[in-house]
Scaffold this motif. Structure first.
Motif, PDB file in Angstrom:
ATOM      1  N   GLY A  79     -16.688 -19.119  -3.929  1.00 26.59           N
ATOM      2  CA  GLY A  79     -17.454 -19.536  -2.759  1.00 26.59           C
ATOM      3  C   GLY A  79     -16.580 -20.280  -1.752  1.00 26.59           C
ATOM      4  N   GLN A  80     -15.673 -21.095  -2.249  1.00 29.56           N
ATOM      5  CA  GLN A  80     -14.735 -21.792  -1.354  1.00 29.56           C
ATOM      6  C   GLN A  80     -13.840 -20.802  -0.629  1.00 29.56           C
ATOM      7  N   VAL A  81     -13.459 -19.729  -1.314  1.00 24.54           N
ATOM      8  CA  VAL A  81     -12.616 -18.700  -0.686  1.00 24.54           C
ATOM      9  C   VAL A  81     -13.390 -17.986   0.416  1.00 24.54           C
ATOM     10  N   VAL A  82     -14.672 -17.710   0.179  1.00 23.79           N
ATOM     11  CA  VAL A  82     -15.497 -17.054   1.206  1.00 23.79           C
ATOM     12  C   VAL A  82     -15.520 -17.900   2.475  1.00 23.79           C
ATOM     13  N   VAL A  83     -15.771 -19.195   2.320  1.00 24.98           N
ATOM     14  CA  VAL A  83     -15.814 -20.089   3.481  1.00 24.98           C
ATOM     15  C   VAL A  83     -14.447 -20.162   4.152  1.00 24.98           C
ATOM     16  N   ALA A  84     -13.400 -20.256   3.348  1.00 22.42           N
ATOM     17  CA  ALA A  84     -12.048 -20.368   3.900  1.00 22.42           C
ATOM     18  C   ALA A  84     -11.637 -19.108   4.651  1.00 22.42           C
ATOM     19  N   GLU A  85     -12.079 -17.944   4.168  1.00 28.92           N
ATOM     20  CA  GLU A  85     -11.780 -16.701   4.892  1.00 28.92           C
ATOM     21  C   GLU A  85     -12.404 -16.721   6.279  1.00 28.92           C
ATOM     22  N   ARG A  86     -13.581 -17.268   6.377  1.00 30.73           N
ATOM     23  CA  ARG A  86     -14.292 -17.299   7.660  1.00 30.73           C
ATOM     24  C   ARG A  86     -13.750 -18.372   8.598  1.00 30.73           C
ATOM     25  N   THR A  87     -13.266 -19.474   8.034  1.00 31.37           N
ATOM     26  CA  THR A  87     -12.778 -20.566   8.874  1.00 31.37           C
ATOM     27  C   THR A  87     -11.288 -20.453   9.174  1.00 31.37           C
ATOM     28  N   GLY A  88     -10.594 -19.595   8.474  1.00 26.78           N
ATOM     29  CA  GLY A  88      -9.165 -19.419   8.711  1.00 26.78           C
ATOM     30  C   GLY A  88      -8.283 -20.442   8.012  1.00 26.78           C
ATOM     31  N   GLU A  89      -8.820 -21.172   7.064  1.00 26.91           N
ATOM     32  CA  GLU A  89      -8.043 -22.174   6.334  1.00 26.91           C
ATOM     33  C   GLU A  89      -7.828 -21.744   4.885  1.00 26.91           C
ATOM     34  N   LEU A  90      -7.437 -20.507   4.723  1.00 31.28           N
ATOM     35  CA  LEU A  90      -7.342 -19.914   3.397  1.00 31.28           C
ATOM     36  C   LEU A  90      -6.279 -20.572   2.525  1.00 31.28           C
ATOM     37  N   ASP A  91      -5.088 -20.788   3.083  1.00 30.46           N
ATOM     38  CA  ASP A  91      -4.024 -21.360   2.258  1.00 30.46           C
ATOM     39  C   ASP A  91      -4.361 -22.783   1.804  1.00 30.46           C
ATOM     40  N   ALA A  92      -4.988 -23.581   2.665  1.00 35.66           N
ATOM     41  CA  ALA A  92      -5.367 -24.946   2.276  1.00 35.66           C
ATOM     42  C   ALA A  92      -6.468 -24.930   1.208  1.00 35.66           C
ATOM     43  N   ALA A  93      -7.440 -24.042   1.364  1.00 31.68           N
ATOM     44  CA  ALA A  93      -8.528 -23.952   0.379  1.00 31.68           C
ATOM     45  C   ALA A  93      -7.994 -23.488  -0.972  1.00 31.68           C
ATOM     46  N   LEU A  94      -7.111 -22.510  -0.966  1.00 29.89           N
ATOM     47  CA  LEU A  94      -6.528 -22.028  -2.223  1.00 29.89           C
ATOM     48  C   LEU A  94      -5.683 -23.116  -2.881  1.00 29.89           C
ATOM     49  N   ASP A  95      -5.009 -23.907  -2.069  1.00 25.09           N
ATOM     50  CA  ASP A  95      -4.223 -25.012  -2.617  1.00 25.09           C
ATOM     51  C   ASP A  95      -5.138 -26.050  -3.271  1.00 25.09           C
ATOM     52  N   ARG A  96      -6.279 -26.345  -2.654  1.00 25.61           N
ATOM     53  CA  ARG A  96      -7.249 -27.276  -3.245  1.00 25.61           C
ATOM     54  C   ARG A  96      -7.796 -26.726  -4.569  1.00 25.61           C
ATOM     55  N   ILE A  97      -8.088 -25.433  -4.576  1.00 21.53           N
ATOM     56  CA  ILE A  97      -8.588 -24.803  -5.806  1.00 21.53           C
ATOM     57  C   ILE A  97      -7.541 -24.914  -6.910  1.00 21.53           C
ATOM     58  N   ALA A  98      -6.289 -24.650  -6.555  1.00 26.94           N
ATOM     59  CA  ALA A  98      -5.200 -24.745  -7.540  1.00 26.94           C
ATOM     60  C   ALA A  98      -5.076 -26.180  -8.066  1.00 26.94           C
ATOM     61  N   GLN A  99      -5.237 -27.169  -7.190  1.00 28.34           N
ATOM     62  CA  GLN A  99      -5.164 -28.574  -7.617  1.00 28.34           C
ATOM     63  C   GLN A  99      -6.305 -28.915  -8.575  1.00 28.34           C
ATOM     64  N   GLU A 100      -7.516 -28.471  -8.240  1.00 24.05           N
ATOM     65  CA  GLU A 100      -8.670 -28.734  -9.106  1.00 24.05           C
ATOM     66  C   GLU A 100      -8.481 -28.086 -10.483  1.00 24.05           C
ATOM     67  N   LEU A 101      -7.979 -26.857 -10.473  1.00 20.15           N
ATOM     68  CA  LEU A 101      -7.759 -26.160 -11.740  1.00 20.15           C
ATOM     69  C   LEU A 101      -6.639 -26.812 -12.547  1.00 20.15           C
ATOM     70  N   SER A 102      -5.641 -27.331 -11.855  1.00 23.56           N
ATOM     71  CA  SER A 102      -4.548 -28.034 -12.526  1.00 23.56           C
ATOM     72  C   SER A 102      -5.079 -29.268 -13.250  1.00 23.56           C
ATOM     73  N   GLU A 103      -5.966 -30.010 -12.584  1.00 26.16           N
ATOM     74  CA  GLU A 103      -6.570 -31.184 -13.219  1.00 26.16           C
ATOM     75  C   GLU A 103      -7.412 -30.775 -14.427  1.00 26.16           C
ATOM     76  N   SER A 104      -8.121 -29.671 -14.313  1.00 27.63           N
ATOM     77  CA  SER A 104      -8.929 -29.176 -15.426  1.00 27.63           C
ATOM     78  C   SER A 104      -8.041 -28.774 -16.605  1.00 27.63           C
ATOM     79  N   VAL A 105      -6.926 -28.133 -16.310  1.00 28.14           N
ATOM     80  CA  VAL A 105      -5.991 -27.727 -17.367  1.00 28.14           C
ATOM     81  C   VAL A 105      -5.449 -28.959 -18.085  1.00 28.14           C
TER      82      VAL A 105
END
Length: 153
Positions: A79-105
């Motif tokens: 869902g975050q990727v969908v929003v980021a695709e529309r807003t044009g902030e894809l690389d920042a959103a993907l970086d946030r997702i990677a950070q969240e997943l890193s914390e989960s790992v």
């Protein structure tokens, strides 16, 4: 095992999102970036999904559909990727997702380490208790040993 499954899923999701974020921020074309990020996951089982995901994206599908092909990102991240695709902030959103997943790992890895340590302590404790019982009640080993010659029975 649920702990290990989610751990690996998050680990591969982190690698995919982080690699894709880095490649897109560097200006790599999105289909090529997806292939590079897919290869960066270093998973033989997920490598077979790189082609179909890239084909879906190259065929006019959204990045979200292509990422869903891998099965390593949960619906919230997609869902975050969908929003980021529309807003044009894809690389920042993907970086946030990677950070969240890193914390989960990291959280799950600590849990696994704690469980393994707990099991090790339990085994060592059981051995110590068995030895103490042997000292208190004498050796119980000879009672379970077979006679030297079975034909005497």
């Amino acid at each position: 095992m649920p702990v290990f499954g989610k751990l690996y899923r998050d680990l591969y999701g982190m690698r995919l999102a982080g690699g894709l974020s880095t490649a897109l921020a560097a200006g790599v074309e999105v289909v090529r970036a997806l292939r590079l990020a897919g290869e960066g996951m270093s998973s033989p089982s997920l490598a077979a999904r790189i082609g179909p995901a890239s084909d879906r994206l190259a065929g006019g599908g959204s990045l979200t559909d292509a990422l869903a092909e891998f099965g390593v990102l949960d619906p919230d991240a997609l869902g975050q990727v969908v929003v980021a695709e529309r807003t044009g902030e894809l690389d920042a959103a993907l970086d946030r997702i990677a950070q969240e997943l890193s914390e989960s790992v990291l959280r799950r890895a600590r849990l696994v380490a704690f469980l393994v340590l707990g099991l090790l302590v339990a085994v060592l404790l059981a051995v110590a208790v068995a030895k103490m019982l042997g000292v208190i009640f004498g050796s119980i080993g000879p009672a379970y040993q077979l006679p030297d010659r079975l034909d005497r029975l």
